[in-house]
Design a protein around this motif. Structure first.
Motif, short mmCIF file in Angstrom:
data_model
loop_
_atom_site.label_atom_id
_atom_site.label_comp_id
_atom_site.label_asym_id
_atom_site.label_seq_id
_atom_site.Cartn_x
_atom_site.Cartn_y
_atom_site.Cartn_z
N ALA A 1 0.82 -1.01 -0.06
CA ALA A 1 0.22 -0.04 -0.18
C ALA A 1 0.90 1.27 0.09
O ALA A 1 0.67 2.21 -0.78
CB ALA A 1 -0.97 0.04 0.97
N GLU A 2 1.70 1.27 0.83
CA GLU A 2 2.70 2.62 0.90
C GLU A 2 3.27 2.80 -0.36
O GLU A 2 3.36 3.83 -0.80
CB GLU A 2 3.52 2.70 2.21
CG GLU A 2 2.81 2.98 3.43
CD GLU A 2 2.13 4.18 3.60
OE1 GLU A 2 2.81 5.18 2.95
OE2 GLU A 2 1.18 4.15 3.96
N GLU A 3 4.04 1.78 -0.75
CA GLU A 3 4.66 1.89 -1.94
C GLU A 3 3.71 2.24 -3.20
O GLU A 3 4.26 3.22 -4.03
CB GLU A 3 5.40 0.49 -2.40
CG GLU A 3 6.55 0.10 -1.51
CD GLU A 3 6.10 -0.76 -0.24
OE1 GLU A 3 6.87 -1.13 0.07
OE2 GLU A 3 4.83 -1.02 -0.32
N LEU A 4 2.53 1.57 -3.03
CA LEU A 4 1.63 2.04 -4.30
C LEU A 4 1.31 3.87 -4.23
O LEU A 4 1.24 4.22 -5.09
CB LEU A 4 0.38 1.20 -4.07
CG LEU A 4 0.41 -0.12 -4.46
CD1 LEU A 4 -0.97 -0.75 -4.21
CD2 LEU A 4 0.45 -0.37 -6.02
N ILE A 5 1.02 4.00 -3.06
CA ILE A 5 0.78 5.46 -2.85
C ILE A 5 1.99 6.27 -3.50
O ILE A 5 1.76 7.41 -4.03
CB ILE A 5 0.39 5.82 -1.44
CG1 ILE A 5 -1.10 5.12 -1.08
CG2 ILE A 5 0.27 7.19 -1.31
CD1 ILE A 5 -1.47 5.21 0.39
N GLU A 6 2.90 5.84 -2.72
CA GLU A 6 4.19 6.82 -3.23
C GLU A 6 4.79 7.10 -4.89
O GLU A 6 4.94 8.00 -5.44
CB GLU A 6 5.55 6.51 -2.36
CG GLU A 6 5.38 6.83 -0.86
CD GLU A 6 5.37 8.29 -0.77
OE1 GLU A 6 5.89 9.05 -1.43
OE2 GLU A 6 4.49 8.53 0.17
N LYS A 7 4.87 5.63 -5.20
CA LYS A 7 4.95 5.57 -6.51
C LYS A 7 4.20 5.80 -7.92
O LYS A 7 4.67 6.28 -8.65
CB LYS A 7 5.40 4.28 -6.72
CG LYS A 7 6.56 3.81 -7.97
CD LYS A 7 7.06 2.54 -7.99
CE LYS A 7 8.09 2.44 -9.04
NZ LYS A 7 8.91 0.95 -8.94
N GLU B 1 -4.56 -1.68 2.56
CA GLU B 1 -3.61 -2.36 3.06
C GLU B 1 -3.30 -3.67 2.29
O GLU B 1 -2.19 -4.42 2.42
CB GLU B 1 -3.43 -2.52 4.66
CG GLU B 1 -3.15 -1.34 5.23
CD GLU B 1 -1.86 -0.87 4.83
OE1 GLU B 1 -0.86 -1.61 4.93
OE2 GLU B 1 -1.64 0.57 4.74
N ILE B 2 -4.63 -4.27 1.93
CA ILE B 2 -4.56 -5.53 1.41
C ILE B 2 -4.10 -5.48 -0.08
O ILE B 2 -3.66 -6.42 -0.72
CB ILE B 2 -5.78 -6.76 1.48
CG1 ILE B 2 -6.65 -5.99 0.92
CG2 ILE B 2 -5.97 -6.68 3.20
CD1 ILE B 2 -8.28 -6.89 0.96
N GLU B 3 -4.00 -4.37 -0.66
CA GLU B 3 -3.67 -4.17 -2.15
C GLU B 3 -2.13 -4.19 -2.38
O GLU B 3 -1.38 -3.69 -1.68
CB GLU B 3 -4.50 -2.83 -2.74
CG GLU B 3 -5.88 -2.86 -2.57
CD GLU B 3 -6.35 -1.41 -3.17
OE1 GLU B 3 -6.07 -1.32 -4.45
OE2 GLU B 3 -6.88 -0.93 -2.46
N ARG B 4 -1.83 -5.08 -3.34
CA ARG B 4 -0.44 -5.14 -3.72
C ARG B 4 -0.35 -5.20 -5.35
O ARG B 4 -1.35 -5.53 -6.04
CB ARG B 4 0.31 -6.40 -3.11
CG ARG B 4 0.13 -6.41 -1.62
CD ARG B 4 0.99 -7.69 -0.94
NE ARG B 4 2.38 -7.58 -1.42
CZ ARG B 4 3.18 -6.95 -0.71
NH1 ARG B 4 2.94 -6.09 0.28
NH2 ARG B 4 4.52 -6.61 -1.10
N THR B 5 0.57 -4.87 -5.80
CA THR B 5 0.81 -4.89 -7.05
C THR B 5 2.28 -5.63 -7.24
O THR B 5 3.15 -5.71 -6.55
CB THR B 5 0.82 -3.82 -7.99
OG1 THR B 5 0.96 -3.91 -9.24
CG2 THR B 5 2.09 -2.85 -7.61
#
Length: 62
Positions: free
Chosen positions: A33-39, A52-56
């Motif tokens: 989640a944090e990396e998705l938001i930042e990137k 928080e459960i979302e990932r890529t």
């Protein structure tokens, strides 16, 4: 009319590499989640929530 389901299944992030390897793919990057938001979200100027459960996963065919 039935609403289409977006989520098909989920898995432990530590199992993604082995799962994809069975199909001939190699994980290059996983983002939570944090990396998705930042990137991806913040650079667009949007302020949308990410669960928080979302990932890529970025993977390449080997």
């Amino acid at each position: 009319m039935e609403k289409e389901r977006l989520w098909r299944f989920g898995m432990d992030p530590d199992e993604v590499g082995d799962f994809l390897a069975d199909y001939g793919w190699r994980v290059l990057e996983q983002a939570g989640a944090e990396e998705l938001i930042e990137k991806y979200v913040r650079p667009t100027g949007r302020a949308m929530p990410v669960s928080e459960i979302e990932r890529t996963v970025l993977a390449e065919k080997v």
